[in-house]
Every structure is written in C-alpha cells, then in structure tokens.
Design a protein around this motif. Structure first.
Motif, short mmCIF file in Angstrom:
data_model
loop_
_atom_site.label_atom_id
_atom_site.label_comp_id
_atom_site.label_asym_id
_atom_site.label_seq_id
_atom_site.Cartn_x
_atom_site.Cartn_y
_atom_site.Cartn_z
N ILE A 272 -7.96 -37.09 22.08
CA ILE A 272 -7.60 -36.58 20.83
C ILE A 272 -8.71 -36.60 19.60
CG2 ILE A 272 -6.30 -36.60 18.64
CD1 ILE A 272 -4.58 -38.70 20.22
N GLY A 273 -9.10 -35.30 19.16
CA GLY A 273 -10.18 -35.15 18.03
C GLY A 273 -9.45 -34.66 16.85
N LEU A 274 -9.74 -35.22 15.59
CA LEU A 274 -9.29 -34.63 14.41
C LEU A 274 -10.07 -33.85 13.71
CD1 LEU A 274 -7.33 -37.76 12.91
CD2 LEU A 274 -6.59 -35.85 14.34
N GLU A 275 -9.56 -32.78 12.72
CA GLU A 275 -10.32 -31.93 11.78
C GLU A 275 -9.65 -32.23 10.69
OE1 GLU A 275 -10.14 -27.95 12.98
OE2 GLU A 275 -11.08 -28.15 15.10
N ILE A 276 -10.52 -32.91 9.65
CA ILE A 276 -9.66 -33.17 8.40
C ILE A 276 -10.22 -32.33 7.29
CG2 ILE A 276 -9.46 -35.10 6.86
CD1 ILE A 276 -9.37 -37.17 9.25
N HIS A 277 -9.42 -31.82 6.70
CA HIS A 277 -9.90 -31.06 5.59
C HIS A 277 -9.61 -31.87 4.23
CE1 HIS A 277 -9.20 -27.72 8.30
NE2 HIS A 277 -10.25 -27.11 7.62
N SER A 278 -10.51 -32.36 3.54
CA SER A 278 -10.31 -33.01 2.32
C SER A 278 -10.80 -32.18 1.03
CB SER A 278 -10.72 -34.52 2.31
OG SER A 278 -12.33 -34.40 2.40
N GLN A 279 -9.77 -31.97 0.29
CA GLN A 279 -10.15 -31.20 -0.97
C GLN A 279 -11.06 -31.96 -1.94
OE1 GLN A 279 -6.97 -30.08 -3.57
NE2 GLN A 279 -6.52 -28.33 -1.86
N LEU A 280 -12.21 -31.49 -2.36
CA LEU A 280 -13.09 -32.21 -3.23
C LEU A 280 -12.70 -32.25 -4.80
CD1 LEU A 280 -16.30 -31.09 -1.61
CD2 LEU A 280 -15.30 -33.26 -1.19
N ARG A 281 -12.89 -33.38 -5.18
CA ARG A 281 -12.07 -33.49 -6.60
C ARG A 281 -13.06 -33.03 -7.55
NH1 ARG A 281 -10.82 -39.79 -7.43
NH2 ARG A 281 -11.70 -39.29 -9.54
N THR A 282 -13.50 -31.68 -7.81
CA THR A 282 -14.26 -31.13 -8.58
C THR A 282 -13.40 -30.50 -9.54
OG1 THR A 282 -14.26 -29.08 -7.46
CG2 THR A 282 -15.97 -30.38 -7.27
N LYS A 283 -13.81 -30.20 -10.92
CA LYS A 283 -13.16 -29.59 -12.09
C LYS A 283 -12.90 -28.10 -11.60
CE LYS A 283 -14.86 -32.74 -15.71
NZ LYS A 283 -16.32 -33.17 -14.72
N SER A 284 -14.21 -27.74 -11.32
CA SER A 284 -13.90 -26.24 -10.79
C SER A 284 -14.40 -25.70 -9.38
CB SER A 284 -15.21 -25.35 -12.04
OG SER A 284 -16.51 -26.07 -11.22
N LYS A 285 -14.04 -24.67 -9.02
CA LYS A 285 -13.98 -24.07 -7.86
C LYS A 285 -15.53 -24.22 -7.00
CE LYS A 285 -9.74 -21.88 -7.99
NZ LYS A 285 -8.70 -20.79 -7.94
N ILE A 286 -15.64 -24.02 -5.92
CA ILE A 286 -16.79 -24.17 -5.06
C ILE A 286 -17.93 -23.15 -5.40
CG2 ILE A 286 -15.73 -22.99 -2.81
CD1 ILE A 286 -17.91 -25.02 -1.43
N PHE A 287 -17.19 -21.78 -5.73
CA PHE A 287 -18.18 -20.83 -5.80
C PHE A 287 -17.77 -20.11 -7.15
CE2 PHE A 287 -18.23 -20.91 -1.16
CZ PHE A 287 -19.47 -21.31 -1.00
N SER A 288 -16.83 -20.56 -8.04
CA SER A 288 -16.67 -19.88 -9.24
C SER A 288 -16.22 -20.93 -10.18
CB SER A 288 -15.57 -18.99 -9.13
OG SER A 288 -14.15 -19.56 -9.19
N GLY A 289 -16.04 -20.51 -11.42
CA GLY A 289 -15.90 -21.34 -12.81
C GLY A 289 -14.58 -21.72 -12.81
N ALA A 290 -13.65 -20.97 -12.14
CA ALA A 290 -12.00 -21.37 -12.31
C ALA A 290 -11.59 -22.79 -12.12
CB ALA A 290 -11.19 -20.37 -11.45
N SER A 291 -10.57 -23.15 -12.90
CA SER A 291 -10.31 -24.62 -12.75
C SER A 291 -9.37 -24.82 -11.24
CB SER A 291 -9.22 -24.84 -13.82
OG SER A 291 -8.47 -25.94 -13.64
N THR A 292 -9.47 -25.93 -10.77
CA THR A 292 -9.00 -26.43 -9.50
C THR A 292 -7.76 -27.20 -9.85
OG1 THR A 292 -10.42 -28.50 -9.64
CG2 THR A 292 -11.29 -26.63 -8.38
N ALA A 293 -7.40 -27.35 -11.09
CA ALA A 293 -6.22 -28.33 -11.39
C ALA A 293 -4.98 -27.92 -10.77
CB ALA A 293 -5.84 -28.35 -12.89
N PHE A 294 -4.03 -28.90 -10.20
CA PHE A 294 -2.88 -28.63 -9.21
C PHE A 294 -1.73 -28.47 -10.06
CE2 PHE A 294 0.80 -30.09 -6.91
CZ PHE A 294 0.49 -29.52 -5.64
N GLY A 295 -0.68 -27.56 -9.65
CA GLY A 295 0.54 -27.44 -10.23
C GLY A 295 0.60 -26.34 -11.48
N SER A 296 -0.52 -25.63 -11.47
CA SER A 296 -0.50 -24.60 -12.65
C SER A 296 0.23 -23.33 -12.42
CB SER A 296 -1.95 -24.10 -13.17
OG SER A 296 -2.41 -25.28 -13.39
N LYS A 297 0.68 -22.54 -13.16
CA LYS A 297 1.34 -21.41 -12.94
C LYS A 297 0.76 -20.39 -12.00
CE LYS A 297 3.87 -17.75 -15.58
NZ LYS A 297 3.10 -16.66 -15.20
N ALA A 298 1.43 -20.04 -11.09
CA ALA A 298 0.82 -19.23 -9.92
C ALA A 298 -0.29 -18.16 -10.49
CB ALA A 298 2.03 -18.45 -9.21
#
Lengths: 95, 475
Positions: free
Chosen positions: B7-33
C-alpha cells in the motif's frame, strides 16, 4: 519520432478536438512534419546545458497571503450559459 | 502461498491560508456557492496566477518536518484534463521537480514496534471545484469556491503492508500537519483526503497491478476500503484473472469498491511547465528562518515524554497523537501533577467521556486546571482513585469543582486509623468462616475483606491503611 493515425486520434480526443476521419491522414502528415523539425533539435549536443523551465532568467515573485478579491459572482454568473441558485449548471456528468 | 499486500498513500492536505494559491480570493469553508471564485479561479482569459508566499512556507515546514530533501528550485506544471469543475482545462501542479523531495517518517505499529515509511515527495497544487450531482435531474451543479485552494499532496512510498499500517501512517501525517499548523485536518470538510494505491503479490514476487481507492473520508473507512479491496484482488487472482489498473470509489454504505473510470484511456495528462509561472527559488535564509520557527514535532515530544516524564512508549504515542491532547496533558504536568497518573486520567476517563459525548479535547467541559485539582486530591490522599472517578463524573456534569463536590458529598477519605480499625473489627467479627479459611492459608480472601471494609466505609477508607491494618489483624 513519428505518429500514426491512431495516436493522432487519441491525442485529438484528449484535447477534445473533433477531427473528421477524412482529415486524419492530413493531420498526421502535418504533425509528423513538425515532429521532424523537432528531431533536428535532437541533433544538438545538450549534455552541458541545464534544463530550462522558463525562458526568463527570473524567479517567481511571491504574493502576501491576503484576501483581495471581492465577490463578483453575480457578474460572472450573468455571462454563464446556465446557472441556478448560485451554481453554474452543466450537462449531467455521469461517473 | 500467502498473499502480501502493498500500500502507498497519496494524501491531499488543504493548506490553511487565508487566500488561494494563485489568487486573492478567500479560502473560507462553507460560504455561498461561487462567491469566493474570482476571475483567476474561473480561468478567465488574460488572468495570471501569482503564487501565495505562505503556501511555499507551509510546504517547507512540512519538508523540514519529515527530513526531506528540499528542492531549492522547483517548477509548476500544467496537468491537462477536462472536467466541469476545472475551468481552465488544466490543474496547476508540480510534476518533474516538486518543492519537497524524498523524506521519511516513523510510525508506531500495534505491536509497539516502530517502522519507517518513506515519503517519495510532496508537491504543491491547486484544488478543483466541486461537482454536485444530486441537485438537479438534468444538470450537474458546479461550485467553484474550492477551485484554487492550496493543496500539498504528500506521496508515500509503497511501504505499508496492511490496512492497519496505512492507517497508522495516515494518522501520523494527520497529526503532523496539525502540529506544524499547515492544515486543520478536518476530514469531514475534506481538508485532509487520503487516496490509497493498493496491490497484492505473492511473497517475494514483483509488484502487482494496483488500483487507486478514492472517496475515503475517515480513518475507519480507509482501513475498511483497503481490506475489502485486498480481498477483491486476491479473489480475482486466485480465480486466474488479472487486476486492472484503475481508479475505484469506496462506497461506505455497501462496504465495497467500484470502478470509477479506467485509467488506461485517459492517463495521459500531457504535463508541461506552466509558462505563466516562473521557477520557485528558495533561499538559504528563508529555509533557515523556517527551521527556527518549527515547533516541537510529535516524535520529539514523544521521546521527551518517555525520557523525562518516564511514560511508556504506548502512553507517549497516544498522548502525542493529537497536539491538543498533548497540550492538555502538559498543562496538568506543569502544575505539578504526577505524570503517569495524569496520563491515565487523560487517556482513560477523560478520553472515554469525550468519545461518548463526541467532543474534541479543546471543547472538554473539564479544563486541564480542573482535572489537575482532582488528580492532586488523589495524590494528597483526600480521596481514593475510585472515589475520584465518581467525582469526575459529577465534574463532567457541571456539578462543581473537585473540592466543592468532595465537600458537598462528604467524600473525603477516611484516614483516621482508629475509625478504620473499628470498621475492620466489625468485618472480622461478622465473617468468622472466612477468617478461619484465611488463617488456613486461603490468602485470596484478603480481597474479600478489603471489599467488605470499603463497602462499610462507603468507599472512603484509605485503601493503603485498610490493607495494612487488615494484614496486621489477620496474621
């Protein structure tokens, strides 16, 4: 390196290009022409050259971690083909 | 011939930044679509990605924590595929040169033995949006709020040989990313996702064909999914068939894995360096700065708990498996409580009560200070360990502090020798038969006498004194 018709069809599918069966022959010939030019590059000895990922001799500038974007979802949704309750709607994706 | 699981695992962990990796949009969870999807995330023509500095630092924190080789020069690449929740038609990822190279981490197996699991690499990439299939009959709904959220994909070597080992590794990484504060670890919200590459082979043979299991959102399901997949593959091979390399979805309700799409058809992602992004260069100064900022890591903490607090390897492992639990435990110790006794309380009654109420330790109704007070009432002989368990339950139910409850319920331990002696005399008088048997050599009956005395004293007699006086009187 050269491609056959089957490979060209595969690549066209991956790129979502619709090439008619009657055009495949020509597409393959043209692509192979380009590839033969690439082969020319292969004749150069690059043993001492460092691999290059970007033509500019610069490194990536970094941005401060700050939220800068406003919510423009209404504007973006207005130009989408179909939306509903804040979502973009697309033909059903079957998994 | 026995089968061996790889077995090998690939783990995706979301980094807890305020903004996205390549843009200044917010990463907050649970906002309106779609309210947090900007023009860059939507892949509008003419936009350019600009890399978030915090994302780079977080990846380096991880790399340094697993003793990995850091690539001081790394490259972003385009991974090309078409899917509605990927507006650009490619995902920006790292391919040839990831920021974090080869490293390793030590896990503790059930047997108590340690095992080193290799980490192949960890690379930065952007998350895709979300496709919602059950909202409409004729459409798939797309929410792109998640598009562009920074991910660190941690790829392990195929070093795990059972589902239990895979879970131990996943838990270790889960704890680590929270210790170094790069990921909130919330599996329900998808901040920490595990894909498992599973194959079987006969002992000593070459690696078998693997399948990739997706859609696993808890450690329990990770274990179940691997076990059921291993069974499926062995069944196929024993019937003379062959395993197909493919992606399979785990269905936790039916406890089965299902083929998702055959990888053979579309496994060509045609990676190439993203011309919109320059190479990422890491300076020695930055690396040094991050090294200095790193907190004590779980493994270091574990060793310290064993060496300087005298805890067992097992206790130290459990207590350090979660940063919050380790902090809670250390708060008790700092106030002067006995380490072993405190460990037992945190891992025993407190953890059981938390589990029962489905609470995290940070939400515990009993603070570390309050539990310290209870523990110190045991060590100063105010109450016995047994009575303490009752006091704990009352504290949990908000009936007051340890001292208040002991006072109000009159639970103070009886340490007056003459009072204990008189209870013991009564017990001896009332059980002449047992006394005779004991004197005839049935030493097991001592427990019976202790029980009777404790009962008569309503559990308040000091067990140590009871033991001493009883031995004296019965000899």
């Amino acid at each position: 390196m050269s491609l056959d018709n089957k490979k060209v069809k595969e690549i066209a599918h991956l790129a979502r290009l619709n090439i008619e069966d009657s055009d495949i022959e020509q597409a393959t010939a043209e692509l192979n022409n380009i590839l033969s030019l690439m082969d020319k590059l292969g004749e150069i000895d690059t043993g001492d050259a460092e691999p290059m990922a970007h033509p500019l001799k610069m490194s990536q500038r970094l941005r401060e971690d700050k939220v800068l974007e406003d919510d423009l979802s209404e504007e973006f949704q207005a130009i989408a083909p179909k939306t509903g309750k804040g979502h973009f709607l697309v033909p059903t994706v079957i998994e | 011939m026995t089968w061996e699981t790889v077995i090998g695992l690939e783990i995706h962990s979301q980094l807890r930044t305020k903004s996205k990796i390549f843009s200044g949009a917010s990463t907050a969870f649970g906002s309106k679509a779609n309210t947090q999807a900007c023009a860059v995330d939507l892949g509008f023509p003419g936009v350019l990605p600009v890399l978030n500095e915090e994302v780079v630092k977080m990846a380096l924190r991880f790399g340094l924590s697993v003793d990995a080789a850091i690539n001081k020069h790394s490259i972003f690449a385009r991974k090309n595929y078409f899917y509605p929740d990927l507006p650009k038609g490619y995902q920006i990822s790292q391919f040839e040169i990831p920021i974090v190279g080869q490293g390793s981490i030590e896990i503790t197996l059930e047997s108590g033995d340690n095992k080193t699991v290799g980490i192949t690499r960890a690379h930065l990439e952007e998350d895709a949006g979300k496709s919602i299939h059950d909202l409409y009959d004729d459409y798939t709904a797309i929410d792109l709020n998640r598009a562009g959220t920074p991910l660190l994909e941690i790829v392990s070597e195929p070093d795990m040989s059972s589902a239990k080992e895979a879970v131990a590794y996943a838990k270790k990484i889960h704890a680590l990313v929270q210790y170094i504060e790069i990921c909130d670890g919330n599996m329900q919200e998808g901040s920490f996702r595990c894909d498992a590459n599973v194959s079987v082979r006969k002992q000593g043979e070459e690696l078998g064909t693997r399948s990739e299991l997706k859609n696993i959102n808890s450690f329990k399901f990770l274990e179940k999914a691997i076990n059921i997949e291993v069974e499926r593959q062995i069944d196929i091979l024993e019937e003379g068939g062959s395993v197909v390399q493919e992606t399979r979805l785990y269905d936790s309700i039916k406890n089965e894995t299902r083929s998702m799409r055959s990888k053979e058809e579309a496994n060509d992602y045609r990676y190439f360096p993203d011309p919109d992004l320059l190479p990422v260069v890491i300076s020695d100064e930055l690396l040094e700065e991050i090294k200095k900022e790193l907190p004590e890591l779980p493994t270091e903490k574990k060793i310290r708990f064993i060496d300087s607090l005298g805890l067992s390897s097992y206790d130290a492992e459990v207590l350090t498996s979660q940063k919050e639990m380790a902090d809670y435990f250390e708060n008790i110790i700092k106030q002067g409580a006995d380490a072993k006794l405190s460990a037992n309380w945190v891992m025993g009654d407190l953890s059981a009560a938390l589990n029962k109420s489905q609470l995290e330790i940070v939400d515990s109704p009993i603070s570390s200070g309050e539990l310290f007070l209870l523990i110190s009432r045991i060590t100063d002989n105010t109450i016995s360990g047994k009575i303490a368990k009752d006091v704990f339950k009352l504290m949990w139910d908000g009936k007051g502090t340890a001292d208040e409850i002991i006072e109000k319920q009159g639970l103070k331990q009886m340490t007056d020798s003459s009072a204990i002696e008189s209870i013991i005399d009564d017990v001896i008088e009332n059980n002449p038969g047992q006394v005779q048997q004991f004197k005839d050599g049935n030493s097991k009956l001592l427990g019976f006498f202790i029980g009777q005395v404790m009962k008569a004293s309503k559990g308040k007699a000091n067990p140590k004194q009871v033991n001493e006086i009883l031995n004296e009187k019965l000899s």
